[in-house]
Scaffold this motif. Structure first.
Motif, short mmCIF file in Angstrom:
data_model
loop_
_atom_site.label_atom_id
_atom_site.label_comp_id
_atom_site.label_asym_id
_atom_site.label_seq_id
_atom_site.Cartn_x
_atom_site.Cartn_y
_atom_site.Cartn_z
N LEU A 1 0.83 -1.21 0.00
CA LEU A 1 0.00 0.00 0.00
C LEU A 1 0.87 1.26 0.00
O LEU A 1 0.60 2.22 -0.73
CB LEU A 1 -0.93 -0.03 1.21
N ASP B 1 2.32 1.85 -3.42
CA ASP B 1 1.33 2.36 -4.37
C ASP B 1 1.00 3.83 -4.11
O ASP B 1 0.79 4.60 -5.05
CB ASP B 1 0.05 1.52 -4.30
N ARG B 2 0.95 4.23 -2.87
CA ARG B 2 0.59 5.61 -2.55
C ARG B 2 1.73 6.59 -2.81
O ARG B 2 1.51 7.68 -3.33
CB ARG B 2 0.16 5.72 -1.08
N ASN C 1 -0.30 8.18 -8.56
CA ASN C 1 -0.95 8.20 -7.25
C ASN C 1 -0.34 9.22 -6.29
O ASN C 1 -1.00 9.65 -5.33
CB ASN C 1 -0.88 6.82 -6.59
N ILE D 1 -7.52 0.43 0.88
CA ILE D 1 -7.24 -0.04 -0.47
C ILE D 1 -8.47 0.10 -1.35
O ILE D 1 -8.43 0.72 -2.41
CB ILE D 1 -6.76 -1.50 -0.46
N VAL D 2 -9.61 -0.44 -0.89
CA VAL D 2 -10.78 -0.54 -1.77
C VAL D 2 -11.63 0.73 -1.80
O VAL D 2 -12.38 0.93 -2.76
CB VAL D 2 -11.65 -1.75 -1.41
N GLU E 1 -5.06 3.94 -7.54
CA GLU E 1 -5.18 2.84 -8.48
C GLU E 1 -4.03 1.86 -8.33
O GLU E 1 -2.87 2.27 -8.15
CB GLU E 1 -5.24 3.38 -9.91
N SER E 2 -4.34 0.58 -8.42
CA SER E 2 -3.33 -0.46 -8.24
C SER E 2 -3.89 -1.80 -8.66
O SER E 2 -5.08 -2.07 -8.45
CB SER E 2 -2.91 -0.51 -6.77
N LYS F 1 -5.52 -3.26 -5.64
CA LYS F 1 -6.90 -2.80 -5.44
C LYS F 1 -7.84 -3.58 -6.36
O LYS F 1 -8.93 -4.01 -5.92
CB LYS F 1 -7.01 -1.31 -5.72
N ASP F 2 -7.46 -3.77 -7.60
CA ASP F 2 -8.29 -4.54 -8.53
C ASP F 2 -8.51 -5.96 -8.01
O ASP F 2 -9.61 -6.51 -8.12
CB ASP F 2 -7.63 -4.58 -9.91
N LEU G 1 -11.03 -5.79 -5.14
CA LEU G 1 -12.38 -5.55 -5.64
C LEU G 1 -12.94 -6.78 -6.34
O LEU G 1 -14.16 -6.94 -6.44
CB LEU G 1 -12.38 -4.36 -6.61
#
Length: 238
Positions: A108, A111-112, A118, A203-204, A209-210, A213-214, A217
């Motif tokens: 996380l 990604d951030r 991001n 995350i969700v 975007e990542s 996350k996909d 989901l």
């Protein structure tokens, strides 16, 4: 000296009271146990005893680190949401906590902070309370510091594809442990649900975007879990 529990945490955004996974974990724990508290938003973590958020003030004491804070709260308030778990279940919960907090958390963070598309979103929220001229100076310094932390952990030495593969496996493991149960250890929320919510909601439910996350989901039981905790404990102010 105040007897009120004061919780210092990262600012909120995107419908979350705080965008710090450990701060949100602590809030979820407090709501699950029903311990009254007052949340205070800090622009920076540097006032805390460990120079990180969250941290608490209570009865003349300051305590940092969400894990140590929860240990203190259990002793001081006599609450233990894990009381109904067997020794083996407690061990599974601890192992799952390590997966979430010591591994998936750093995905996380990557990604951030490191993904270019991001980073502006992260910067606007995490550093948003700092005055703009100072923020322009602090932002690149903070980002370099996070990059060093990622490298020191080891995950920052991998390629983006490798990092996201690690994160997807972690997401899959959490989803498989949850299965068709309402909560991770069964029918009743326990501490590990607060841990998982703190990270999964970040995350969700956020506009970061990542592929991770996909993956989250794509696991309906995880999406339902996040919504279940949110609806039960975060639908109204504490």
């Amino acid at each position: 000296m105040t007897s009120q529990l004061i919780v210092h945490q990262i600012p909120g955004a995107w419908g979350l009271p705080t965008v710090g996974p450990f701060s949100l974990k602590l809030e979820a724990y407090l709501r699950i146990t029903g311990i009254p508290y007052q949340a205070v938003i800090d622009a920076t973590p540097f006032k805390g005893p460990k120079r990180k958020l969250p941290w608490i003030e209570h009865e003349g004491r300051t305590i940092g680190d969400s894990g140590f804070i929860i240990e203190y709260l259990e002793q001081r308030f006599g609450c233990d949401p894990n009381a109904g778990l067997s020794a083996a279940e407690r061990a599974v919960a601890l192992a799952l906590r390590r997966l979430i907090e010591e591994n998936l958390y750093w995905v996380l963070v990557y990604d951030r902070w490191m993904v270019e598309t991001n980073w502006p979103v992260t910067r606007a929220v995490v550093l948003g309370m700092i005055p703009a001229p100072l923020r322009a100076v602090i932002a690149p310094i903070a980002r370099r510091g996070v990059r060093r932390q990622l490298a020191g952990h080891g995950i920052g030495l991998h390629s983006p594809q490798e990092i996201h593969a690690i994160g997807r496996r972690d997401i899959g493991a959490i989803a498989d442990i949850l299965g068709d149960k309402p909560y991770l250890m069964g029918d009743t929320p326990t501490e590990i649900d607060a841990v998982a919510y703190g990270l999964l909601a970040n995350i969700v439910l956020v506009p970061i975007e990542s592929p991770v996350k996909d993956a989250a989901l794509g696991r309906k039981n995880l999406v339902d879990f996040v919504e279940r905790i949110r609806a039960r404990y975060f639908a109204a102010a504490p």
